[in-house]
Motif scaffolding. Sequence first.
Motif, PDB file in Angstrom:
ATOM      1  N   LEU A 284       0.820  -1.214   0.000  1.00 44.64           N
ATOM      2  CA  LEU A 284       0.000   0.000   0.000  1.00 44.64           C
ATOM      3  C   LEU A 284       0.857   1.269   0.000  1.00 44.64           C
ATOM      4  O   LEU A 284       0.731   2.127  -0.885  1.00 44.64           O
ATOM      5  N   LEU A 285       1.748   1.395   0.999  1.00 48.87           N
ATOM      6  CA  LEU A 285       2.485   2.646   1.168  1.00 48.87           C
ATOM      7  C   LEU A 285       3.694   2.763   0.250  1.00 48.87           C
ATOM      8  O   LEU A 285       4.022   3.861  -0.217  1.00 48.87           O
ATOM      9  N   VAL A 286       4.370   1.643   0.000  1.00 48.04           N
ATOM     10  CA  VAL A 286       5.585   1.689  -0.817  1.00 48.04           C
ATOM     11  C   VAL A 286       5.250   1.576  -2.308  1.00 48.04           C
ATOM     12  O   VAL A 286       5.572   2.469  -3.102  1.00 48.04           O
ATOM     13  N   ILE A 287       4.615   0.475  -2.691  1.00 48.89           N
ATOM     14  CA  ILE A 287       4.371   0.212  -4.113  1.00 48.89           C
ATOM     15  C   ILE A 287       3.264   1.099  -4.682  1.00 48.89           C
ATOM     16  O   ILE A 287       3.468   1.803  -5.683  1.00 48.89           O
ATOM     17  N   GLY A 290       3.649   5.101  -3.042  1.00 48.45           N
ATOM     18  CA  GLY A 290       4.980   5.655  -3.253  1.00 48.45           C
ATOM     19  C   GLY A 290       5.516   5.543  -4.665  1.00 48.45           C
ATOM     20  O   GLY A 290       6.389   6.322  -5.058  1.00 48.45           O
ATOM     21  N   LEU A 291       4.993   4.581  -5.457  1.00 48.05           N
ATOM     22  CA  LEU A 291       5.573   4.364  -6.781  1.00 48.05           C
ATOM     23  C   LEU A 291       4.544   4.384  -7.913  1.00 48.05           C
ATOM     24  O   LEU A 291       4.678   5.147  -8.867  1.00 48.05           O
ATOM     25  N   VAL A 292       3.514   3.550  -7.827  1.00 47.39           N
ATOM     26  CA  VAL A 292       2.582   3.397  -8.949  1.00 47.39           C
ATOM     27  C   VAL A 292       1.778   4.676  -9.189  1.00 47.39           C
ATOM     28  O   VAL A 292       1.706   5.177 -10.327  1.00 47.39           O
ATOM     29  N   ILE A 293       1.162   5.223  -8.145  1.00 46.02           N
ATOM     30  CA  ILE A 293       0.368   6.444  -8.312  1.00 46.02           C
ATOM     31  C   ILE A 293       1.233   7.616  -8.805  1.00 46.02           C
ATOM     32  O   ILE A 293       0.858   8.303  -9.759  1.00 46.02           O
ATOM     33  N   ALA A 322       4.468  14.604  -5.147  1.00 43.50           N
ATOM     34  CA  ALA A 322       5.713  14.708  -4.390  1.00 43.50           C
ATOM     35  C   ALA A 322       5.546  14.138  -2.982  1.00 43.50           C
ATOM     36  O   ALA A 322       6.414  13.405  -2.487  1.00 43.50           O
ATOM     37  N   LEU A 323       4.439  14.459  -2.335  1.00 37.86           N
ATOM     38  CA  LEU A 323       4.176  13.920  -0.997  1.00 37.86           C
ATOM     39  C   LEU A 323       4.069  12.397  -1.044  1.00 37.86           C
ATOM     40  O   LEU A 323       4.568  11.712  -0.141  1.00 37.86           O
ATOM     41  N   GLY A 328       6.391   7.294   0.340  1.00 33.16           N
ATOM     42  CA  GLY A 328       6.844   5.983  -0.119  1.00 33.16           C
ATOM     43  C   GLY A 328       8.315   5.751   0.146  1.00 33.16           C
ATOM     44  O   GLY A 328       8.726   4.645   0.503  1.00 33.16           O
ATOM     45  N   GLY A 329       9.135   6.806  -0.030  1.00 28.94           N
ATOM     46  CA  GLY A 329      10.571   6.674   0.223  1.00 28.94           C
ATOM     47  C   GLY A 329      10.882   6.367   1.664  1.00 28.94           C
ATOM     48  O   GLY A 329      11.778   5.562   1.974  1.00 28.94           O
TER      49      GLY A 329
END
Length: 343
Positions: A284-287, A290-293, A322-323, A328-329
């Motif tokens: 949820l938070l990383v992929i 943080g990345l796909v969206i 950016a947020l 995600g980072g």
Amino acid sequence: MSIYKLYINFIKDAVSSLLVFIGDFMEVAWGWEIALALFFGGLGGGAFIIAVVTSILTSERYKEIIKFGNYIGVVSAILCIIFFALDAGRPERAMFLYSNLPTSMISVGTTILSTIIPLGIIYVSYHPPEALPFAEIIKKWFFWTRSTKLRRLIEIILFFIACGLVGYTSFVLGVIRAKPFWHTPLLVLVFFSSGISTGLMAIGFLSSFLYPIVKEGAPKKIIIEILHKLDTADAYMLTIELGAIISYVFGTYYGIPIVAPRNPAATASAAALLYGELSLIFWLLVITIGLVIPLMGCILLAWMGRTIRFVKWYPIVIAILALCVLIGGIFMRYSIVIAGQLI
């Protein structure tokens, strides 16, 4: 498996992820402090790299990128060393972080940070905040700001140290052979691409606030052009990062030789991310967030963001994306740090 059992398993994984998130799941040697130190180290190094490359390639055309990259780099490097000191348990004893050079990667990182911070401050003096009442005094009294050759030398040195800082955020994990999940070259690519990506989006986040401030006409067009350059570059970096992290986690899970040799402990750590205690955070938070969206958003902006219909929404969308990238980072580093210690 019935729908009911799938639902129960999802709830269990969500609760486990929440417990890991709040830090009560288990005691680990490295937690939020190290994860945030690695995040700010990557962000700071990435921001410096972007500022220097922009300066060398475009001179002063996109000076907002150079300025914000400098400011973010210095602040992030300072925050990185603060979180390393907090992890040591006694922030007031930060000087002891240097005591194990060159055998300790923490000491190596602290030395890199202690070098890049003053060098970054010197580089900032070339572009002091214009709102400061003494900005012109800085330019007048700091003699080195009038030397183009000295500036180029500082940029070259800063570039290599910044690359070392971004790379260090993965090396500090990779050298720990007792944690096989971290011992793979792909981790360097994941952290390096994330450092550049977060640097791009942090600069984009600050730049987006300039759009409603600057005058109509050419200044607004320059801001939109800057945002376009940043989101286009980040689309490439997000693609690299997404491919790298998927290859890293699945390659470690299946023991693909080109990624990492099969190891039960590394497989278990990867499983924690794929479908275990950390799966909700990872997917949820990383992929996703943080990345796909952000990747989809950057592609959309690059395609039609500068059209008359959508241009006024460009800064708002960039700020939101950016947020997402920054969140995600943070959680990418946190989940990898925790996963490597679960076994």
